[in-house]
Motif scaffolding. Structure first.
Motif, PDB file in Angstrom:
ATOM      1  N   SER A 104      21.974  43.902  20.436  1.00 57.23           N
ATOM      2  CA  SER A 104      22.742  43.648  18.955  1.00 57.23           C
ATOM      3  C   SER A 104      23.809  42.437  19.625  1.00 57.23           C
ATOM      4  N   ASP A 105      25.561  43.281  20.436  1.00 58.63           N
ATOM      5  CA  ASP A 105      25.784  42.114  20.295  1.00 58.63           C
ATOM      6  C   ASP A 105      26.676  42.054  21.908  1.00 58.63           C
ATOM      7  N   ASP A 106      25.620  42.554  23.000  1.00 55.51           N
ATOM      8  CA  ASP A 106      25.805  42.986  24.336  1.00 55.51           C
ATOM      9  C   ASP A 106      25.827  41.342  25.122  1.00 55.51           C
ATOM     10  N   THR A 107      26.886  40.817  25.761  1.00 49.30           N
ATOM     11  CA  THR A 107      26.756  39.537  26.620  1.00 49.30           C
ATOM     12  C   THR A 107      26.323  39.544  28.645  1.00 49.30           C
ATOM     13  N   VAL A 108      26.159  39.074  29.246  1.00 46.54           N
ATOM     14  CA  VAL A 108      26.430  38.447  30.313  1.00 46.54           C
ATOM     15  C   VAL A 108      27.089  37.743  30.255  1.00 46.54           C
ATOM     16  N   LYS A 109      27.664  37.734  31.739  1.00 46.66           N
ATOM     17  CA  LYS A 109      28.471  36.815  32.365  1.00 46.66           C
ATOM     18  C   LYS A 109      29.009  36.862  33.636  1.00 46.66           C
ATOM     19  N   ILE A 110      28.091  35.072  33.744  1.00 50.62           N
ATOM     20  CA  ILE A 110      28.182  35.037  35.334  1.00 50.62           C
ATOM     21  C   ILE A 110      29.084  34.225  35.854  1.00 50.62           C
ATOM     22  N   GLU A 111      29.788  34.367  36.486  1.00 51.83           N
ATOM     23  CA  GLU A 111      31.331  33.898  36.992  1.00 51.83           C
ATOM     24  C   GLU A 111      30.886  33.546  38.974  1.00 51.83           C
ATOM     25  N   HIS A 112      31.731  32.708  39.210  1.00 50.81           N
ATOM     26  CA  HIS A 112      31.933  32.810  40.484  1.00 50.81           C
ATOM     27  C   HIS A 112      33.817  33.072  41.373  1.00 50.81           C
ATOM     28  N   VAL A 113      33.906  33.338  42.455  1.00 46.84           N
ATOM     29  CA  VAL A 113      34.552  34.694  42.596  1.00 46.84           C
ATOM     30  C   VAL A 113      35.278  34.054  43.853  1.00 46.84           C
ATOM     31  N   GLU A 114      36.768  33.033  43.310  1.00 47.08           N
ATOM     32  CA  GLU A 114      37.720  32.881  45.399  1.00 47.08           C
ATOM     33  C   GLU A 114      37.818  34.222  45.402  1.00 47.08           C
ATOM     34  N   LYS A 115      38.367  34.607  46.655  1.00 47.84           N
ATOM     35  CA  LYS A 115      38.585  35.378  46.984  1.00 47.84           C
ATOM     36  C   LYS A 115      38.372  36.367  46.628  1.00 47.84           C
ATOM     37  N   PRO A 116      37.678  37.326  46.365  1.00 44.83           N
ATOM     38  CA  PRO A 116      37.336  38.606  45.466  1.00 44.83           C
ATOM     39  C   PRO A 116      37.942  39.539  46.280  1.00 44.83           C
ATOM     40  N   TYR A 117      38.126  40.009  47.754  1.00 37.15           N
ATOM     41  CA  TYR A 117      38.875  41.334  47.864  1.00 37.15           C
ATOM     42  C   TYR A 117      39.918  40.854  49.092  1.00 37.15           C
ATOM     43  N   GLY A 118      40.160  39.985  49.116  1.00 41.20           N
ATOM     44  CA  GLY A 118      41.762  40.205  49.184  1.00 41.20           C
ATOM     45  C   GLY A 118      42.460  37.753  49.941  1.00 41.20           C
ATOM     46  N   GLU A 119      43.029  37.530  50.552  1.00 36.53           N
ATOM     47  CA  GLU A 119      43.223  36.514  50.715  1.00 36.53           C
ATOM     48  C   GLU A 119      42.503  36.115  51.982  1.00 36.53           C
ATOM     49  N   TYR A 120      41.434  36.197  52.999  1.00 30.04           N
ATOM     50  CA  TYR A 120      40.830  35.523  53.989  1.00 30.04           C
ATOM     51  C   TYR A 120      39.431  36.074  53.446  1.00 30.04           C
ATOM     52  N   SER A 121      38.904  36.803  52.364  1.00 29.53           N
ATOM     53  CA  SER A 121      37.575  37.372  51.855  1.00 29.53           C
ATOM     54  C   SER A 121      36.659  36.077  51.418  1.00 29.53           C
ATOM     55  N   SER A 122      35.349  35.617  51.784  1.00 26.92           N
ATOM     56  CA  SER A 122      34.926  34.827  51.466  1.00 26.92           C
ATOM     57  C   SER A 122      33.786  34.860  49.741  1.00 26.92           C
ATOM     58  N   PRO A 123      33.832  33.631  48.571  1.00 25.05           N
ATOM     59  CA  PRO A 123      33.674  34.160  47.600  1.00 25.05           C
ATOM     60  C   PRO A 123      32.455  34.781  47.059  1.00 25.05           C
ATOM     61  N   VAL A 124      32.437  35.346  46.505  1.00 27.18           N
ATOM     62  CA  VAL A 124      30.527  36.235  45.752  1.00 27.18           C
ATOM     63  C   VAL A 124      30.556  35.253  44.441  1.00 27.18           C
ATOM     64  N   VAL A 125      29.432  35.660  43.819  1.00 32.99           N
ATOM     65  CA  VAL A 125      28.933  35.524  42.268  1.00 32.99           C
ATOM     66  C   VAL A 125      28.976  36.939  41.664  1.00 32.99           C
ATOM     67  N   SER A 126      29.799  36.739  40.464  1.00 31.85           N
ATOM     68  CA  SER A 126      29.923  37.873  39.661  1.00 31.85           C
ATOM     69  C   SER A 126      29.221  37.988  38.442  1.00 31.85           C
ATOM     70  N   ILE A 127      27.906  38.938  38.722  1.00 35.38           N
ATOM     71  CA  ILE A 127      27.274  39.304  37.189  1.00 35.38           C
ATOM     72  C   ILE A 127      27.433  40.552  36.352  1.00 35.38           C
ATOM     73  N   ALA A 128      27.955  40.685  35.688  1.00 34.19           N
ATOM     74  CA  ALA A 128      28.593  41.633  34.337  1.00 34.19           C
ATOM     75  C   ALA A 128      27.881  41.277  32.789  1.00 34.19           C
ATOM     76  N   ILE A 129      28.306  43.073  32.839  1.00 35.97           N
ATOM     77  CA  ILE A 129      26.951  43.245  31.113  1.00 35.97           C
ATOM     78  C   ILE A 129      28.804  43.960  30.675  1.00 35.97           C
TER      79      ILE A 129
END
Length: 94
Positions: free
Chosen positions: A17-42
């Motif tokens: 009825s009202d659940d959503t999917v959100k796609i995000e680009h995440v810079e520095k997900p695990y700290g200063e020197y970590s590589s970017p990831v794609v986040s897929i969240a419900i």
């Protein structure tokens, strides 16, 4: 420096009825020197995060391939026509 989330797209989750999917680009997900990831969240009711997966960009092509294989497998399974037993375009209620 904290991670930076950049929203790419949000859309309604099918069959809810009202659940959503959100796609995000995440810079520095695990700290200063970590590589970017794609986040897929419900998000339940559009607000509360109920599930999330983070995929490194190095795995995106393999992820897409697996999704396409999953769609092909799903499409290959015979199913009854939606609401076919009612001979109608929409379902009924009790």
């Amino acid at each position: 420096m904290p991670s930076k989330h950049i929203e790419i797209k949000t859309f309604k989750l099918a069959h809810s009825s009202d659940d959503t999917v959100k796609i995000e680009h995440v810079e520095k997900p695990y700290g200063e020197y970590s590589s970017p990831v794609v986040s897929i969240a419900i998000y339940s009711h559009g607000k509360e995060k109920t599930a999330e997966v983070e995929i490194p960009y190095e795995n995106i092509e393999e992820f897409f391939k697996a999704l396409n294989e999953s769609v092909a497998m799903c499409d290959s399974i015979p199913r009854s026509e939606l609401h076919g037993e009612l001979n109608a375009n929409v379902g009924g209620g009790a």
